[in-house]
Design a protein around this motif. Sequence first.
Motif, mmCIF file in Angstrom:
data_model
loop_
_atom_site.group_PDB
_atom_site.id
_atom_site.type_symbol
_atom_site.label_atom_id
_atom_site.label_comp_id
_atom_site.label_asym_id
_atom_site.label_seq_id
_atom_site.Cartn_x
_atom_site.Cartn_y
_atom_site.Cartn_z
ATOM 1 N N MET A 28 0.853 -1.188 0.000
ATOM 2 C CA MET A 28 0.000 0.000 0.000
ATOM 3 C C MET A 28 0.888 1.237 0.000
ATOM 4 S SD MET A 28 -3.117 0.868 2.440
ATOM 5 C CE MET A 28 -4.232 1.982 1.715
ATOM 6 N N THR A 29 0.488 2.232 -0.744
ATOM 7 C CA THR A 29 1.277 3.459 -0.815
ATOM 8 C C THR A 29 0.523 4.609 -0.181
ATOM 9 O OG1 THR A 29 0.389 4.039 -2.964
ATOM 10 C CG2 THR A 29 2.410 2.743 -2.947
ATOM 11 N N ASP A 30 1.311 5.551 0.301
ATOM 12 C CA ASP A 30 0.764 6.739 0.940
ATOM 13 C C ASP A 30 0.516 7.829 -0.098
ATOM 14 O OD1 ASP A 30 0.221 8.975 2.428
ATOM 15 O OD2 ASP A 30 2.039 8.917 3.600
ATOM 16 N N ALA A 31 1.454 8.028 -1.013
ATOM 17 C CA ALA A 31 1.385 9.017 -2.086
ATOM 18 C C ALA A 31 1.339 10.458 -1.588
ATOM 19 C CB ALA A 31 0.198 8.747 -3.020
ATOM 20 N N THR A 32 1.568 10.657 -0.315
ATOM 21 C CA THR A 32 1.571 11.996 0.242
ATOM 22 C C THR A 32 2.966 12.592 0.139
ATOM 23 O OG1 THR A 32 -0.108 11.346 1.824
ATOM 24 C CG2 THR A 32 1.120 13.344 2.333
ATOM 25 N N PRO A 33 3.079 13.832 -0.354
ATOM 26 C CA PRO A 33 4.399 14.459 -0.369
ATOM 27 C C PRO A 33 4.982 14.525 1.040
ATOM 28 C CG PRO A 33 2.832 15.747 -1.638
ATOM 29 C CD PRO A 33 2.053 14.695 -0.897
ATOM 30 N N LEU A 34 6.273 14.468 1.112
ATOM 31 C CA LEU A 34 7.005 14.473 2.369
ATOM 32 C C LEU A 34 7.435 15.903 2.692
ATOM 33 C CD1 LEU A 34 8.638 12.980 4.626
ATOM 34 C CD2 LEU A 34 10.461 12.749 2.925
ATOM 35 N N THR A 35 6.975 16.442 3.823
ATOM 36 C CA THR A 35 7.457 17.760 4.248
ATOM 37 C C THR A 35 8.893 17.578 4.714
ATOM 38 O OG1 THR A 35 5.258 18.538 4.851
ATOM 39 C CG2 THR A 35 7.139 19.694 5.837
ATOM 40 N N ALA B 113 14.467 3.750 -3.174
ATOM 41 C CA ALA B 113 13.383 2.861 -3.619
ATOM 42 C C ALA B 113 12.222 2.870 -2.628
ATOM 43 C CB ALA B 113 13.916 1.442 -3.806
ATOM 44 N N ALA B 114 12.538 2.885 -1.339
ATOM 45 C CA ALA B 114 11.482 2.891 -0.315
ATOM 46 C C ALA B 114 10.675 4.186 -0.376
ATOM 47 C CB ALA B 114 12.093 2.708 1.073
ATOM 48 N N LEU B 115 11.356 5.319 -0.552
ATOM 49 C CA LEU B 115 10.645 6.595 -0.659
ATOM 50 C C LEU B 115 9.769 6.602 -1.908
ATOM 51 C CD1 LEU B 115 10.020 9.460 0.262
ATOM 52 C CD2 LEU B 115 12.103 10.209 -0.927
ATOM 53 N N HIS B 116 10.316 6.179 -3.020
ATOM 54 C CA HIS B 116 9.544 6.173 -4.256
ATOM 55 C C HIS B 116 8.320 5.264 -4.145
ATOM 56 C CE1 HIS B 116 8.738 5.283 -8.602
ATOM 57 N NE2 HIS B 116 8.665 6.594 -8.548
#
Length: 165
Positions: free
Chosen positions: A1-8, A140-143
Motif C-alpha cells: 500500500m502506498t501513501d502518495a503523500t508528499p514528504l514535508t 526505492a522505499a521513498l519512491h
Amino acid sequence: MTDATPLTIYRCAVRPEWVDYNGHMRDAFYLLIFSFATDALLDRIGLGDSVRTARERSVYTLEAHINYLREVRQGMRVRVDVRLLASDAKRLHLYLEMHVDDADGADAPVSVSEQMLLHVDTRGGAKSVPFDADVAGQVAALHATQRDGPPPAYAGRVIGLPVRR
C-alpha cells in the motif's frame, strides 16, 4: 500500500535580507530554499554530509525549473514538500512544492521546482556513479510510498514562446 503523500522536508522563515525593493522574496532565494530542501532529502535517504565526505560522493543538480506562483513576503513561514517522481541507478527526479505554513486555510503552493539530480564520485572529475546499495534502498522505499500520487500540476513544463505561423 502506498501513501502518495508528499514528504514535508524543510521549513524556514523568510529573512529580511531575502526581500527585494517590492517587498517580495527575491527569485534567487526560492532556489536557495529548494536547495536546502534537497539537502534535507539527502539526509533522509542516507546521503548526509558525513556520508558524502566519507564515501567521497555527492549529488549535483543537472537541471532545475522554478514556477513562481504567489508572492512571499518577509517573515512568512514556508515549508517545502518533496515528491520523488522517478529515479534510476544514478539520478533523482524531484518535484518540490513551497507552501506558506500559515496560509489562511488555503494550501496552494507559492512556488514549485522540478529538479534532476545526479549522484557523483567527487574524486577527480566528478564522474557519475550508481548510488550505494543502502542509499538506493532508501530511494526505492521513498519512491514506493509516493509513486501512486496524482500527477504534479507543474511537472514537465517547457519554457518557450508560442511559435506563430
